[in-house]
Design an enzyme around this catalytic site. Structure first.
Site, PDB file in Angstrom:
ATOM      1  N   CYS A 123       0.741  -1.408   0.060  1.00  0.00           N
ATOM      2  CA  CYS A 123       0.005   0.114  -0.002  1.00  0.00           C
ATOM      3  C   CYS A 123       0.892   1.076   0.030  1.00  0.00           C
ATOM      4  O   CYS A 123       0.535   2.040  -0.551  1.00  0.00           O
ATOM      5  CB  CYS A 123      -0.981   0.123   1.354  1.00  0.00           C
TER       6      CYS A 123
ATOM      7  N   CYS B 157      14.881 -29.771  -1.617  1.00  0.00           N
ATOM      8  CA  CYS B 157      14.838 -29.848  -0.250  1.00  0.00           C
ATOM      9  C   CYS B 157      13.788 -30.476   0.162  1.00  0.00           C
ATOM     10  O   CYS B 157      13.362 -31.458  -0.943  1.00  0.00           O
ATOM     11  CB  CYS B 157      14.609 -28.332   0.199  1.00  0.00           C
TER      12      CYS B 157
END
Lengths: 353, 77
Positions: A177, A317
């Protein structure tokens, strides 16, 4: 308060409820005001920032004479004036990986009033770890999103934010924002709706925005809902996962150019001598594998990037989340092609069976 | 064949319009490719796809009358 279906029982539930609001911005301010006014007994408020002129249009709790003062301190004083029975816990600092579990465990639910992805993912993962529901809220342009996450229900696994977006976007991908501007009333509406969801959650009234993403469009004055599907291979958000995540907005990170590959592509890459297979799991994680060229845990990767060979790098991973973050980190510092195995070793072994 | 495509949040930076109608597109994977050709900025955008207000993870066949939503994550507060 005399409202059919509400009554003393609901009022008592609110009085004994403990709510943590993370972020005293455009969402957190109205949520706080309505929850105090509704009679919630204990509210934790958290924000490291000071009141600034640029946010007065959407943070109506504050006024121009308070510019420069700590938001949490100002808010606590005002909320005690509104209801002196409310207990306000002030946390004039940011939520981080170290303090999140210790603080969140003291509350029944968390309201997300933050304005960045790393904070939202941190709230999500900490709440999953601690089995706490949280009320997500966010705005973009003229629209807002709202959803209750991680509600413990019988039979069905709890839905969390990573079911919607498993990996946080890179910091350059989505603007906040502060960068793009927002009409103040929009976070006012969404923050107020977050307070309404919190009240429903505490009292058991009505039907929560759970299992569906609620999208509000201010220009259309309409809403659009999407039923959320639990990911096919839901992430295990456990202590190991939490400890290995970074949760820090890193401005040098770039999201572009990372290729998330499937198991079939991975199998062809891993035997290619021009591709370096890098395992970023922590050393104690199982199972051991014999097809990586190196294992450098995520926590040590930053210091080792310069030592990586001049090859394409394929990162793996446990579940394919950390590898995306690792890929971004490498990509931001090295001009090589970087891949991440989607779904991680979980997907790999599932396919191998 | 007519499919309604909705763009939410900041995706309209790439598309300018909030929605479009498409005549022929077989599935969500083809739709993504088509949209990237039409709006190149969508290539790097992050979003999930919903067909008829249900989030989909796998490639999904589309039929006349379907509404497809492209929903990005929001982070403002």
């Amino acid at each position: 308060m005399i409202l059919p279906g509400f009554g003393l029982v609901s009022q008592d539930k609110l009085r004994s409820a403990k709510v943590l609001i993370v972020g005293m911005g455009g969402l957190g301010c109205p949520a706080l005001q309505y929850l105090v006014a509704a009679g919630v007994g204990k509210i934790g408020i958290m924000d490291a920032d000071q009141v600034s002129a640029s946010n007065l249009h959407r943070q109506l709790l504050f006024n121009a004479s308070e510019i420069g003062q700590n938001k949490v301190v100002v808010a606590a004083v005002k909320m005690n004036q509104l209801d002196n029975a409310v207990l306000i816990d002030s946390y004039p600092f940011a939520l981080n990986k170290q303090n999140a579990p210790e603080i969140i465990k003291n509350y029944d639910l968390v309201i997300d009033g933050t304005d960045n992805f790393s904070a939202k993912y941190l709230i999500n993962d900490a709440c999953v770890l601690l089995n706490k529901p949280w009320v997500y809220g966010a705005v973009s342009r003229y629209q807002g999103q709202l959803c209750v996450f991680n509600l413990a229900e019988q039979d069905t696994p709890a839905i969390n934010y990573r079911d919607l977006f498993p990996v946080a976007p890179g910091s350059g991908e989505i603007k906040t924002c502060e960068e793009t501007g927002v009409i103040g009333v929009l976070p006012g509406i969404i923050g107020t709706m977050q307070a309404a969801e919190a009240i429903k959650l505490i009292t058991g009234l009505g039907k929560l925005i759970y299992g569906r993403l609620f999208n509000y469009d201010l220009l259309r004055a309409g809403s659009y809902e999407i039923a959320i599907a639990k990911q096919d291979n839901p992430l295990m958000i456990d202590r190991d996962f939490f400890e290995s995540m970074n949760y820090v907005e890193d401005c040098v990170m770039e999201a572009d150019g990372i290729e998330e590959i499937n198991v079939a592509t991975f199998n062809s890459l891993r035997t290619n001598p021009n591709v370096f297979v890098l395992d970023v799991r922590e050393r104690h994680e199982y199972p051991a594998i014999d097809f990586s060229d190196a294992q450098i845990p995520m926590s040590e990767l930053q210091d080792s990037i310069a030592k990586l060979p001049e090859k394409e790098i394929c990162i793996i991973c446990h579940q394919g989340i950390r590898s995306v973050y690792a890929a971004r980190l490498i990509k931001s510092q090295r001009h090589v092609r970087v891949y991440s195995l989607k779904g991680g070793l979980t997907a790999y072994f599932k396919e191998a069976l | 064949m007519r499919i309604h495509v909705l763009f939410f949040g900041s995706l309209t930076d790439a598309t300018v319009v909030p929605d479009i109608y498409l005549e022929t597109v077989a599935d969500t994977a083809a739709l993504k490719e088509l949209l990237i050709q039409q709006y190149p900025l969508l290539r790097t955008a992050k979003y999930f796809i919903a067909v008829n207000q249900k989030m989909v993870q796998e490639n999904t066949t589309l039929k006349t009358g379907d509404t497809v939503a492209l929903m990005p994550p929001f982070s403002g507060g």
